[in-house]
Write a protein that holds these residues in place. Structure first.
Motif, PDB file in Angstrom:
ATOM      1  N   ILE A 156       0.849  -1.198   0.000  1.00 43.07           N
ATOM      2  CA  ILE A 156       0.000   0.000   0.000  1.00 43.07           C
ATOM      3  C   ILE A 156       0.886   1.251   0.000  1.00 43.07           C
ATOM      4  CG2 ILE A 156      -1.704   1.301   1.354  1.00 43.07           C
ATOM      5  CD1 ILE A 156      -2.799  -1.413   2.326  1.00 43.07           C
TER       6      ILE A 156
ATOM      7  N   CYS B  46       3.850   1.534  -1.108  1.00 47.55           N
ATOM      8  CA  CYS B  46       4.532   1.634  -2.406  1.00 47.55           C
ATOM      9  C   CYS B  46       3.533   1.945  -3.517  1.00 47.55           C
ATOM     10  CB  CYS B  46       5.257   0.339  -2.748  1.00 47.55           C
ATOM     11  SG  CYS B  46       6.615  -0.034  -1.650  1.00 47.55           S
ATOM     12  N   ALA B  47       2.253   2.006  -3.194  1.00 47.99           N
ATOM     13  CA  ALA B  47       1.198   2.305  -4.170  1.00 47.99           C
ATOM     14  C   ALA B  47       1.186   1.311  -5.313  1.00 47.99           C
ATOM     15  CB  ALA B  47       1.322   3.733  -4.707  1.00 47.99           C
TER      16      ALA B  47
ATOM     17  N   ARG C 183      -7.890  14.016  -1.992  1.00 41.49           N
ATOM     18  CA  ARG C 183      -6.583  13.776  -2.597  1.00 41.49           C
ATOM     19  C   ARG C 183      -5.970  15.103  -3.037  1.00 41.49           C
ATOM     20  NH1 ARG C 183      -7.488   8.765  -6.778  1.00 41.49           N
ATOM     21  NH2 ARG C 183      -8.222   7.194  -5.268  1.00 41.49           N
TER      22      ARG C 183
ATOM     23  N   ASN D  47      -3.179  16.278  -5.363  1.00 46.43           N
ATOM     24  CA  ASN D  47      -2.423  15.653  -6.448  1.00 46.43           C
ATOM     25  C   ASN D  47      -1.167  16.429  -6.825  1.00 46.43           C
ATOM     26  OD1 ASN D  47      -4.351  13.401  -7.524  1.00 46.43           O
ATOM     27  ND2 ASN D  47      -5.661  15.186  -7.224  1.00 46.43           N
TER      28      ASN D  47
ATOM     29  N   PHE E  66       3.149  15.445  -8.386  1.00 49.65           N
ATOM     30  CA  PHE E  66       4.158  14.408  -8.640  1.00 49.65           C
ATOM     31  C   PHE E  66       5.417  14.687  -7.838  1.00 49.65           C
ATOM     32  CE2 PHE E  66       1.590  13.901 -12.479  1.00 49.65           C
ATOM     33  CZ  PHE E  66       1.573  12.526 -12.621  1.00 49.65           C
ATOM     34  N   TYR E  67       5.883  13.703  -7.133  1.00 50.57           N
ATOM     35  CA  TYR E  67       7.215  13.759  -6.534  1.00 50.57           C
ATOM     36  C   TYR E  67       7.644  12.324  -6.240  1.00 50.57           C
ATOM     37  CZ  TYR E  67      11.259  16.090  -4.724  1.00 50.57           C
ATOM     38  OH  TYR E  67      12.541  16.521  -4.583  1.00 50.57           O
ATOM     39  N   PRO E  68       8.927  12.013  -6.410  1.00 47.84           N
ATOM     40  CA  PRO E  68       9.329  10.605  -6.279  1.00 47.84           C
ATOM     41  C   PRO E  68       9.062   9.997  -4.905  1.00 47.84           C
ATOM     42  CG  PRO E  68      11.055  11.869  -7.356  1.00 47.84           C
ATOM     43  CD  PRO E  68      10.034  12.857  -6.881  1.00 47.84           C
TER      44      PRO E  68
ATOM     45  N   LEU F 180       6.446  10.569  -3.172  1.00 47.90           N
ATOM     46  CA  LEU F 180       4.985  10.532  -2.984  1.00 47.90           C
ATOM     47  C   LEU F 180       4.446   9.417  -3.885  1.00 47.90           C
ATOM     48  CD1 LEU F 180       2.656  12.196  -1.587  1.00 47.90           C
ATOM     49  CD2 LEU F 180       2.320  13.241  -3.818  1.00 47.90           C
ATOM     50  N   PRO F 181       4.388   8.190  -3.372  1.00 46.18           N
ATOM     51  CA  PRO F 181       4.194   7.032  -4.258  1.00 46.18           C
ATOM     52  C   PRO F 181       2.903   7.051  -5.075  1.00 46.18           C
ATOM     53  CG  PRO F 181       4.907   6.334  -2.085  1.00 46.18           C
ATOM     54  CD  PRO F 181       4.596   7.798  -1.976  1.00 46.18           C
ATOM     55  N   LYS F 182       1.811   7.506  -4.509  1.00 46.07           N
ATOM     56  CA  LYS F 182       0.552   7.443  -5.251  1.00 46.07           C
ATOM     57  C   LYS F 182       0.420   8.577  -6.264  1.00 46.07           C
ATOM     58  CE  LYS F 182      -2.208   7.324  -1.573  1.00 46.07           C
ATOM     59  NZ  LYS F 182      -1.377   7.129  -0.376  1.00 46.07           N
ATOM     60  N   GLY F 183       1.291   9.595  -6.140  1.00 44.01           N
ATOM     61  CA  GLY F 183       1.119  10.774  -6.981  1.00 44.01           C
ATOM     62  C   GLY F 183       0.074  11.703  -6.396  1.00 44.01           C
ATOM     63  N   TYR F 184      -0.405  11.383  -5.213  1.00 42.13           N
ATOM     64  CA  TYR F 184      -1.265  12.306  -4.459  1.00 42.13           C
ATOM     65  C   TYR F 184      -1.078  12.011  -2.993  1.00 42.13           C
ATOM     66  CZ  TYR F 184      -4.428   8.241  -4.566  1.00 42.13           C
ATOM     67  OH  TYR F 184      -4.963   6.983  -4.472  1.00 42.13           O
TER      68      TYR F 184
ATOM     69  N   TYR G 240     -10.198  -4.733  -4.021  1.00 42.65           N
ATOM     70  CA  TYR G 240      -8.791  -4.869  -3.637  1.00 42.65           C
ATOM     71  C   TYR G 240      -8.064  -5.756  -4.637  1.00 42.65           C
ATOM     72  CZ  TYR G 240      -4.629  -5.194  -0.785  1.00 42.65           C
ATOM     73  OH  TYR G 240      -3.325  -5.108  -0.345  1.00 42.65           O
TER      74      TYR G 240
ATOM     75  N   SER H 171      -6.031  10.884 -11.357  1.00 44.43           N
ATOM     76  CA  SER H 171      -5.371  10.747 -10.056  1.00 44.43           C
ATOM     77  C   SER H 171      -4.911   9.299  -9.826  1.00 44.43           C
ATOM     78  CB  SER H 171      -6.350  11.193  -8.971  1.00 44.43           C
ATOM     79  OG  SER H 171      -5.840  10.996  -7.690  1.00 44.43           O
TER      80      SER H 171
ATOM     81  N   SER I 261      -1.647   8.381 -11.518  1.00 48.06           N
ATOM     82  CA  SER I 261      -0.429   9.153 -11.228  1.00 48.06           C
ATOM     83  C   SER I 261       0.698   8.265 -10.729  1.00 48.06           C
ATOM     84  CB  SER I 261      -0.721  10.216 -10.164  1.00 48.06           C
ATOM     85  OG  SER I 261      -1.602  11.181 -10.676  1.00 48.06           O
ATOM     86  N   ARG I 262       0.339   7.120 -10.167  1.00 50.03           N
ATOM     87  CA  ARG I 262       1.365   6.252  -9.577  1.00 50.03           C
ATOM     88  C   ARG I 262       2.266   5.620 -10.630  1.00 50.03           C
ATOM     89  NH1 ARG I 262      -2.120   2.374  -6.181  1.00 50.03           N
ATOM     90  NH2 ARG I 262      -3.171   4.360  -5.878  1.00 50.03           N
TER      91      ARG I 262
ATOM     92  N   ASP J 223       4.778   6.241 -12.585  1.00 52.32           N
ATOM     93  CA  ASP J 223       5.736   7.334 -12.781  1.00 52.32           C
ATOM     94  C   ASP J 223       7.146   6.823 -13.089  1.00 52.32           C
ATOM     95  OD1 ASP J 223       6.397   6.241 -10.338  1.00 52.32           O
ATOM     96  OD2 ASP J 223       6.038   8.061  -9.172  1.00 52.32           O
TER      97      ASP J 223
ATOM     98  N   VAL K  13       9.046   5.162 -11.170  1.00 54.04           N
ATOM     99  CA  VAL K  13       9.947   5.168 -10.012  1.00 54.04           C
ATOM    100  C   VAL K  13      10.024   3.792  -9.344  1.00 54.04           C
ATOM    101  CG1 VAL K  13      10.366   6.156  -7.709  1.00 54.04           C
ATOM    102  CG2 VAL K  13       9.650   7.638  -9.595  1.00 54.04           C
ATOM    103  N   ARG K  14       8.901   3.131  -9.136  1.00 55.09           N
ATOM    104  CA  ARG K  14       8.906   1.924  -8.302  1.00 55.09           C
ATOM    105  C   ARG K  14       8.610   0.625  -9.040  1.00 55.09           C
ATOM    106  NH1 ARG K  14       6.347   5.749  -6.825  1.00 55.09           N
ATOM    107  NH2 ARG K  14       4.399   4.786  -7.464  1.00 55.09           N
ATOM    108  N   PHE K  15       7.811   0.684 -10.103  1.00 49.98           N
ATOM    109  CA  PHE K  15       7.433  -0.546 -10.803  1.00 49.98           C
ATOM    110  C   PHE K  15       6.989  -0.153 -12.194  1.00 49.98           C
ATOM    111  CE2 PHE K  15       3.947   0.986  -8.143  1.00 49.98           C
ATOM    112  CZ  PHE K  15       3.057   1.345  -9.134  1.00 49.98           C
TER     113      PHE K  15
ATOM    114  N   LEU L 139      14.348  14.572 -13.488  1.00 55.11           N
ATOM    115  CA  LEU L 139      13.111  14.039 -12.927  1.00 55.11           C
ATOM    116  C   LEU L 139      11.933  14.292 -13.875  1.00 55.11           C
ATOM    117  CD1 LEU L 139      11.708  12.689 -10.578  1.00 55.11           C
ATOM    118  CD2 LEU L 139      11.513  14.935  -9.475  1.00 55.11           C
TER     119      LEU L 139
ATOM    120  N   TYR M 243       9.481  11.524 -15.733  1.00 49.59           N
ATOM    121  CA  TYR M 243       8.019  11.507 -15.699  1.00 49.59           C
ATOM    122  C   TYR M 243       7.442  11.602 -17.112  1.00 49.59           C
ATOM    123  CZ  TYR M 243       7.913  12.403 -10.620  1.00 49.59           C
ATOM    124  OH  TYR M 243       8.029  12.309  -9.265  1.00 49.59           O
TER     125      TYR M 243
END
Lengths: 479, 482
Positions: A40, A42-43, A78, A80, A82-84, A86-90, B198, B316, B319-320, B322, B324-326, B336, B340
């Motif tokens: 969660i 790590c989004a 939310r 919103n 972007f920042y690295p 901030l995993p969900k982007g919000y 979920y 929204s 947005s994930r 990006d 960065v992680r996966f 940066l 993106y």
């Protein structure tokens, strides 16, 4: 021209829950990077937030303690961007209906006069992770251990009129959240951080100037310094005919200056909307009533009680009530001792606190328990010990587990209060120092101290000082 | 295949006429032989399926089977499957191996179902034709030059093509019902919150709802019974006991009040589909139902409201992604912003980008009131319309789509005409209500779907009506020519 500074605070307080706002990950500080970030946090696609219910009573307690309204229906929104880190982007936060709204706090600055500052709102939100820019060969590392940690963001009205007031206000809230046991408020670890909004206006004006926001101040000292230099910067600009640009600034403690971080034009459009993954929070009247009934005595009430019941000065009462454990310790010592409260306060704020500081301990958590200190102070009160010898006993108590009485017994430190014994010693000293006696009698009062010193030397400091003074004076002026 | 439906396969498995391994192998072979043309699967999980089938056979041998033990199933590639690639139809997730199973996957696994693979879909479920998939368009088994519908196009097509008896889908604006209609199968979108979200990759959180697809309403009922239920991991999941949707399938529908909403029978509707629906109406009346005209006065606002709410939430939710992680990450990012911009420019397809842009715009300062807030108000109006109408009738009957399956490529250049394909399905999502689509006939050899809509938690009633209808009709038993 004289100027008035206008200040408002935004304070981020980390709530002391075991797990994060929307996941089961630990909120413990200082873990290896990314060991406290689950799917969660790590989004990961498909994950959903699950509200940690423990945050709700904590936020409500803050609201109740600041005379605020509790919004019994409130929603998460939310925010919103972007920042690295901030995993969900919000960021999940609150906008239209924060859980706490429209309250105030009161505190003293220099004197007993109380200042009132309005609390506009306090809302629940999640913290971001951390971006680490060193040690990654020109790239950045991301640590998500902090991501999702629960915060309340407290926003004050622009009611503050000096750097000193700002610090006093901040300290009051710092003390309050620890009394309420909703945060450890550890500033070094970032669980209590402050953004400061500063503007200036002519002293005879009531129209606020353009404000700048100074971000992320994590000590009282930096808050005070940053406000001072920012105020000066703004006044200099205005007096030289310039205008203030609304912007976000950062304070550099090394260079003692603030520098621009981003202007209003660069400000994000956060595109807030109600988070569709979370249900509204609904707070019942019963829940509020229960929490209200269970509120502890708050710092301000305690301070006022200490002044009234123990005849302490405002200053001492203020210091003793800074943390609840210290205030409790004080009261425990008073209870455990026959000494008067003023003596207890002096010892705690003086000898005990300085010994504790030397070893980086809190005054209420040293080898000297309330019972042990109480007995020591009783022995001052009942004249067994002089204040000076008591300090020697205190030092020995610190090193051992012995009680004051055991040390007095062992070391034979009991104060000599037997008049005839002291008189005999005085007689010997007068006999041995005829020249000094002559000088005293011919009007050289200052030499009196010499005789006191001789008596104390002869009694290893154990003669009761008041008695020595009185008997010496009598003997020297007669015979 | 002599055992086409889940229900038939259940008794064949129970009586030992076929083993789960044989059944699974039969479908795997068909997929291998024919799916190159249809393209309904993104991933076929052969060894996983055979292992599950073997385990199911052991359960059946021990006589401990449930209603779904050993029944093959295709999962839409929107559901996370532990250690099995889950793409959501996007290049962005082409390399994504989830570390966990979606709740739906867990539940169907636990019920003993055999997962054959992951089905093709419109990218992030955004589309009505399955043409936005990074993995290529899916062909309609009834006519390979036509679309299967979307976004659960792979799921609908693989059932119609006889690659699986059952599949899961998800429905945000019609993504179960529209492809079910265009492929001649049955699919139900349950009440919002009945099935856990979920592990189902989010498109528009307040609208997304998973549901089953199959040949028959009866089969859908059995799978839905296993999919639904409260899930502590999904805050919007409803904490209530699931209604029994299987035991009332055969109930009499005498006295059933069926509403025919005026806006469903307007000029946009193909007259031949209208004729099919007249027959459906006559059939239901023969079964004892009475039909009345009703109105949904705000229905015309549903498409515009949907195309604000869904893109706003999507902008929204996505947005994930990006880099960065996966998921996909562009090569050699220079900064940066470059990371993106290029990750998202290269990883997302055109329709996804279009909706992110629309949604971002709708939520922007200065536009929020005019668009997003207004759309939310319209949602309330539409909900109220349904509430009012369900005071008069038990269910609503209408078409699922305005036309039968259109040609591949026909609408890809015209997003609005594509969006209008969902004109009859979207209002249901905005109101969070259950609705199903079932085969209602054919026009020039292409399937037509009927839609039944009910009040919240009326799944049992909808499935009952559809089942009774299917007992006296055979549209759902037709198969495309091989």
């Amino acid at each position: 021209m004289s100027w008035q500074v206008v200040i408002g605070l935004e304070i981020h307080v980390q709530l002391n829950t075991q797990s994060k706002l929307f996941s089961g990950s630990s909120t413990r500080y200082g873990g290896e990077p990314n060991t406290q970030a689950d799917w969660i946090d790590c989004a990961l696609p498909g994950t959903l937030p699950k509200l940690n219910q423990a945050v709700i009573p904590k936020a409500i307690k803050f609201g109740l303690a600041t005379n605020s309204r509790i919004n019994q229906y409130c929603e998460f929104a939310r925010k919103n961007y972007f920042y690295p880190d901030l995993p969900k982007g919000y960021q999940t936060s609150q906008l239209d209906k924060p859980i706490v709204e429209d309250g105030f706090i009161r505190f003293c600055v220099d004197d007993a006069n109380e200042k009132k500052v309005r609390i506009e709102r306090a809302h629940l939100e999640e913290d971001a992770g951390k971006s680490l820019h060193e040690d990654f060969h020109g790239m950045s590392g991301i640590d998500l251990n902090r991501a999702g940690t629960p915060l309340i963001e407290i926003v004050t009205a622009p009611d503050i009129r000096s750097a000193k007031e700002a610090v006093a206000c901040l300290k009051t809230i710092h003390t309050l959240v620890r009394y309420l046991d909703i945060s450890d408020a550890n500033m070094q670890e970032g669980s209590f951080r402050c953004d400061v909004n500063v503007s200036v206006m002519p002293s005879d004006s009531d129209t606020f100037g353009t404000r700048c926001e100074i971000k992320n101040l994590n000590s009282f000292k930096f808050v005070e310094e940053a406000i001072a230099v920012e105020t000066e910067r703004q006044i200099d600009l205005l007096e030289s005919g310039h205008t203030i640009a609304q912007e976000t600034r950062l304070y550099s403690p090394e260079r003692k200056e603030t520098k621009a971080m981003r202007s209003k034009a660069d400000a994000h459009d956060y595109r807030y909307f109600v988070c569709p993954d979370l249900l509204p929070i609904i707070v019942s009247d019963e829940e509020i009533a229960t929490l209200k009934a269970a509120l502890p005595e708050l710092p301000r009430a305690k301070r006022q009680r200490f002044v009234k019941d123990f005849a302490l000065t405002d200053y001492d009462a203020q210091r003793l009530t800074e943390t609840k454990p210290l205030a409790d310790f004080f009261e425990d010592v008073v209870k455990a001792s026959k000494a008067n409260a003023k003596l207890v306060a002096n010892w705690i704020l003086g000898t005990l606190m300085s010994a504790a500081n030397d070893e980086n301990l809190d005054a209420y958590a040293t080898p000297i328990s309330a019972e042990r200190l109480g007995l020591l102070l009783t022995r001052i009160e009942d004249n067994t010990l002089s204040g000076k010898i008591a300090k020697t006993v205190f030092a020995k108590m610190w090193e051992s587990e012995l009680s004051a009485d055991e040390i007095i017994e062992q070391e034979g430190l009991k104060q000599i209060t037997d008049t005839s014994a002291i008189e005999a010693i005085i007689d010997d000293i007068i006999k041995a120092n005829p020249a000094q006696v002559e000088q005293y009698r011919s009007g050289k009062d200052k030499i009196f101290g010499f005789f006191v010193g001789q008596v104390m030397k002869a009694t290893k400091g154990q003669a009761a000082p008041a008695q020595v003074n009185q008997l010496l004076k009598a003997k020297l002026s007669t015979s | 295949m002599e055992f086409k439906t889940l229900t038939q396969q259940r008794s064949a498995l129970d009586t030992g006429q076929i083993s789960a391994v044989e059944l699974t192998q039969y479908y795997l072979d068909r997929i291998k032989q024919q799916d190159d043309t249809i393209n309904s699967f993104i991933t076929v999980t052969e060894s996983h399926a055979l292992a599950q089938a073997k385990a199911a056979d052991a359960v059946i041998a021990a006589n401990k089977q449930g209603p779904l033990t050993g029944i093959p199933l295709a999962q839409k590639d929107i559901f996370c499957t532990q250690g099995i690639k889950t793409t959501c139809g996007s290049k962005m997730l082409d390399n994504f191996l989830p570390p966990y199973d979606a709740t739906v996957v867990k539940k169907l696994d636990a019920a003993g179902m055999v997962m054959l693979g992951k089905t093709n879909m419109d990218e992030f479920a955004m589309g009505s034709s399955n043409e936005t998939s990074y993995y290529g368009a899916v062909k309609n088994p009834w006519d390979h030059s036509c679309v299967p519908g979307g976004s659960s196009g792979g799921a609908a097509a693989c059932i119609a093509a006889g690659f699986t008896p059952v599949a899961t889908g998800s429905d945000t604006g019609g993504s179960i019902r529209q492809p079910a209609a265009l492929c001649g199968i049955t699919g139900i979108k349950p009440t919002y919150g009945l099935v856990s979200r979920y592990g189902m990759i989010a498109f528009a959180s307040s609208l997304d709802q998973a549901g089953p697809m199959a040949h028959t309403a009866q089969d859908c009922a059995h799978v839905l019974a296993a999919m639904c239920g409260y899930d502590n991991n999904d805050s919007t999941s409803l904490n209530r006991t699931c209604d029994d949707v299987t035991s009332s399938l055969d109930s009499d529908i005498k006295g059933l009040k069926v509403g025919l909403p005026k806006p469903f029978f307007d000029d946009a509707l193909n007259p031949l589909i209208a004729a099919c629906l007249d027959e459906v109406k006559a059939t239901l009346e023969k079964l004892g139902a009475t039909c009345v005209d009703v109105d949904l006065p705000n229905m015309h606002l549903s498409v515009p409201a949907y195309y604000i709410v869904a893109p706003a939430e999507a902008s929204s939710n996505l947005s994930r992604y990006d880099g960065v992680r996966f998921g996909y990450r562009c090569e050699n990012p220079k900064s940066l912003d470059d990371l993106y911009c290029r990750t998202r420019a290269e990883g997302f397809g055109a329709e996804v980008k279009r909706r992110i842009i629309v949604g971002t715009y709708a939520l922007s300062a200065g536009f929020y009131e005019a668009y997003y807030r207004k759309a939310r108000r319209i949602r309330t109006l539409i909900s109220n319309d349904f509430t009012r109408v369900f005071e008069q009738v038990d269910v609503l009957l209408g078409p699922t789509t305005p036309t039968t399956a259109f040609k591949l490529g026909e609408k890809t250049q015209d997003p609005v005409s594509m969006y209008l394909n969902d004109i009859y399905t979207i209002a249901v999502n905005l109101a969070g209500l259950p609705a199903l689509s079932a085969p209602a006939g054919f026009i020039s050899g292409m399937p037509v779907g009927l839609q039944l809509i009910g009040p919240a938690f009326s799944e049992a009633k909808l499935l009952n009506v559809a089942h009774r209808y299917q007992q006296v009709t055979d549209h759902h038993l037709q198969s495309p020519n091989q």
